[in-house]
Design an enzyme around this catalytic site. Structure first.
Site, PDB file in Angstrom:
ATOM      1  N   VAL A 112       0.848  -1.185   0.000  1.00 17.64           N
ATOM      2  CA  VAL A 112       0.000   0.000   0.000  1.00 17.64           C
ATOM      3  C   VAL A 112       0.888   1.240   0.000  1.00 17.64           C
ATOM      4  O   VAL A 112       1.838   1.334   0.783  1.00 17.64           O
ATOM      5  CB  VAL A 112      -0.933   0.019   1.226  1.00 17.64           C
ATOM      6  CG1 VAL A 112      -1.874   1.225   1.159  1.00 17.64           C
ATOM      7  CG2 VAL A 112      -1.749  -1.263   1.297  1.00 17.64           C
ATOM      8  N   ASP A 130     -12.051 -11.178   4.870  1.00 14.71           N
ATOM      9  CA  ASP A 130     -10.763 -10.967   5.543  1.00 14.71           C
ATOM     10  C   ASP A 130     -10.890  -9.854   6.578  1.00 14.71           C
ATOM     11  O   ASP A 130     -10.050  -8.977   6.670  1.00 14.71           O
ATOM     12  CB  ASP A 130      -9.684 -10.624   4.513  1.00 14.71           C
ATOM     13  CG  ASP A 130      -8.267 -10.751   5.089  1.00 14.71           C
ATOM     14  OD1 ASP A 130      -8.108 -11.483   6.085  1.00 14.71           O
ATOM     15  OD2 ASP A 130      -7.347 -10.116   4.561  1.00 14.71           O
TER      16      ASP A 130
END
Length: 698
Positions: free
Chosen positions: A274, A383
């Site tokens: 990220v 998740d």
């Protein structure tokens, strides 16, 4: 009843022309689809629609509504189908076959088929909607062409002109961009954004006087802006030469998709890394997740499933879901809203113990709201864990990274990221025995709730697999003794091994949470925990649900009032979140009424952001769009708006509140969404009167 006996009875009744009795027989046997088909065979469309809709076969109900030309049912189903992407696709095919192209386009967009939706919108002459879909899918060149056609068609469309200007500026066509932006400047709602980019475009064209003139018009509205153009460009674009300077100074290797300037890394996980980036297109900071796709057929299949869900997610706009701005399949990468407050995982790690109940309640309630919005669109998170729960700058809590678990390879070596996921993974995910459903996410939610309440994981590892499949965790009240015993029952229900034994919906869990006693009797412990988290003492500063641990409230009043609206509310700028809101005064005897309103949460109902008895103020959503008094709606759009306002009324009535003021100025309409403004005082009317007023309005 044996199948052959049922078939024989149904055939006999059909042969005798007794279709209704045959349908009732099928219903008693649980075969709603066949019952609806029997009614449809004799053109009894209302009963066919009713049975299919009650069985949640919305695509089939929509097909029958079209066949029977039942407009009310069609519009009602069009507001429900986007929450069921697979059925939306089936309904889109039916709509297209019947020539209802705009309906088909909206349904395909809701299901994540954005390019197909754009083609249908263009075919129907809805150029703005087609361009918007292409822009969302990353095809800026085609989007720009359509925005250009739309502006030629209607030069007063300020939003289309602004979007066209941004695209042209992005490709360095500053002269053409300036012409589009000058049209956008005539629109009061787009004036500031258009002028900001006009300064940069004129500066890039070396038209210094024109750039300075645009800056003067900006400063007439905000005197705090820099006086000199280079200073303004530096402050706005991070470069004294604005977008032209960025274009010349950047190496192509430093730009992602020729648009995102990478600033720094934010972290990495099992599905990619990220990055914090600057979006030169919209002049904002974003989080870019560059995805790692597995090899071979399994990796390709996982990627295809993820790509579809990413497109669906990009259509979500909810206060508790991290906004996905773009999915770029070439990266592949996701461009998301940047959440500067970090993750819940960071908070738990920093605290190293259980959190105050006020904070636990705020976080868990926000997670549930986000999950509900995601589940409504047919997406399962897969998740959910503290690392995927994010904080904004002012304490808003949002879930992110839903659907990314498709890219996890369960057969791979267990990395640290995978171990982190296993701690929150439901038994059916570990064994692969069943497709993940809403209770799968609720299992992970149960693990998070347990961890927030106790400071420990219910299954601490290292053998997570065996523990999830076989072990029973300690009751939370054995660790935090003052907790309401109801927490034990809730955790036990959420962590059931079999998916059918768990709560089946977010609403079930929310009701169980609401029934619990959230008082924290140990004031000394609470005081220490809050101080450790970096907040002020509860005695000195009453806990606000909107604040997460370690983020203090903003100094001074964050709201700057710009005007008073016709209904007496004030339009204001939220200085922290950079959005427009509505403010209204709050008398002590009104608190209970607005608290009841705030629990009536729905996508077509104006939201209450905050109720502050101390400041005698409530903060309301300022919905995007135009009031119905000014909005230009075709027949299809009016029908969708009517159905959506009807859904909003049902939510209000379910909370025991009636509206009493259904009129055009209280309905705000934007592309694909109508919002009913909340009543500002209790209304002594019956629910039927609200719906009668709705019928009269449309």
């Amino acid at each position: 009843m044996a199948d052959h006996d049922l078939d024989a009875q149904v055939d006999a009744l059909r042969a005798a022309g007794r279709y209704a009795e045959a349908a009732m027989l099928c219903l008693q046997d649980g075969d709603a689809a066949r019952a609806a088909e029997l009614y449809a065979a004799v053109w009894d469309w209302p009963n066919a629609v009713r049975i299919a809709e009650e069985a949640e076969m919305f695509a089939l109900a929509y097909e029958y509504a079209l066949a029977g030309n039942d407009r009310d049912a069609m519009f009602r189903l069009l507001s429900v189908l986007p929450n069921h992407p697979e059925q939306a696709l089936r309904a889109a095919s039916v709509a297209e076959g019947k020539g209802r192209v705009i309906d088909a386009a909206r349904l395909r967009e809701a299901a994540g088929e954005v390019e197909e939706a754009a083609a249908l919108f263009e075919r129907a002459g809805e150029l703005f909607e087609a361009a918007r879909c292409l822009e969302n899918s990353g095809d800026y060149r085609k989007a720009g062409i359509l925005y250009e056609r739309r502006v030629r068609e209607d030069p007063t469309d300020g939003e289309a002109a602004l979007r066209l200007g941004r695209i042209l500026a992005h490709f360095g066509r500053f002269d053409h961009a300036a012409r589009a932006l000058q049209k956008a400047e005539d629109d009061p709602e787009r004036k500031v954004a258009a002028l900001e980019l006009l300064v940069a475009c004129f500066d890039a064209l070396k038209m210094n006087e024109a750039a300075a003139g645009c800056l003067d018009r900006l400063r007439a509205q905000d005197r705090s802006l820099p006086i000199r153009v280079p200073d303004f460009l530096q402050e706005t674009f991070g470069n004294p030469r604005g977008i032209a300077g960025l274009a010349k100074g950047e190496k192509k290797s430093q730009l992602l998709a020729a648009r995102y300037r990478i600033l720094r890394s934010l972290g990495a996980g099992g599905t990619g890394r990220v990055l914090l980036a600057h979006d030169g297109f919209y002049d904002r900071e974003v989080a870019v997740k560059v995805l790692t796709v597995g090899r071979g057929a399994q990796g390709r299949d996982a990627y295809v499933r993820f790509a579809k869900e990413a497109r669906v997610a990009a259509g979500l706009d909810h206060a508790n879901v991290v906004r996905v701005f773009e999915f770029n399949p070439d990266g592949p990468f996701l461009v998301m809203e940047y959440m500067p407050g970090g993750t819940l995982g960071d908070r738990i790690e920093d605290a190293a113990h259980a959190l105050p109940l006020a904070i636990v309640r705020h976080v868990t309630t926000s997670i549930l709201r986000g999950l509900e919005a995601v589940h409504r669109r047919g997406v399962i998170h897969r998740d959910l864990k503290p690392a995927n729960v994010f904080f904004g700058a002012t304490g808003d809590v949002k879930i992110g990274d839903f659907g990314v678990a498709h890219l996890q390879d369960l057969g791979a070596t267990l990395t640290g990221a995978m171990l982190g996921t296993l701690a929150y993974m439901a038994p059916e995910q570990i064994t692969g025995s069943e497709r993940p459903k809403a209770p799968t996410d609720l299992y992970a939610f149960g693990v998070i709730l347990y961890q927030l309440l106790t400071g420990q994981l219910p299954f601490p590892g290292p053998d997570f697999v065996t523990q999830h499949l076989q072990d029973t965790p300690r009751r939370p009240t054995r660790i935090r003794t003052h907790l309401d015993r109801g927490f034990d029952d809730l955790i036990a229900a959420l962590l059931e091994k079999q998916i059918v034994d768990r709560p089946q919906s977010v609403e079930e869990v929310r009701q169980m949470l609401d029934a619990l006693d959230w008082t924290d009797p140990d004031e000394n412990v609470l005081e220490q925990l809050v101080q450790d988290a970096g907040l002020k003492s509860p005695a000195a500063e009453p806990a606000r649900e909107s604040l997460p641990p370690s983020i203090p409230p903003p100094a001074g009043d964050r709201f700057a009032v710009t005007e008073t609206l016709d209904d007496g509310t004030q339009l204001a700028t939220d200085g922290v979140l950079g959005r427009m809101v509505r403010l209204r005064g709050l008398a002590p005897d009104e608190v209970a009424f607005f608290q009841a309103l705030s629990s009536a949460d729905g996508p077509f109902l104006q939201a209450i952001f905050d109720i502050d008895p101390e400041l005698e103020r409530i903060v309301l959503e300022h919905p995007k769009g135009e009031p119905m008094t000014r909005a230009l709606l075709d027949e299809g759009m009016r029908g969708v708006a009517r159905a959506q306002v009807g859904e909003a009324l049902k939510i209000l009535h379910a909370r025991g509140v009636t509206h009493g003021d259904i009129r055009a100025s209280n309905v705000v309409v934007a592309a694909g969404r109508a919002v009913l403004l909340l009543p500002l005082a209790p209304a002594p009317v019956a629910p039927e009167q609200d719906f009668a007023a709705l019928d009269a309005l449309f």
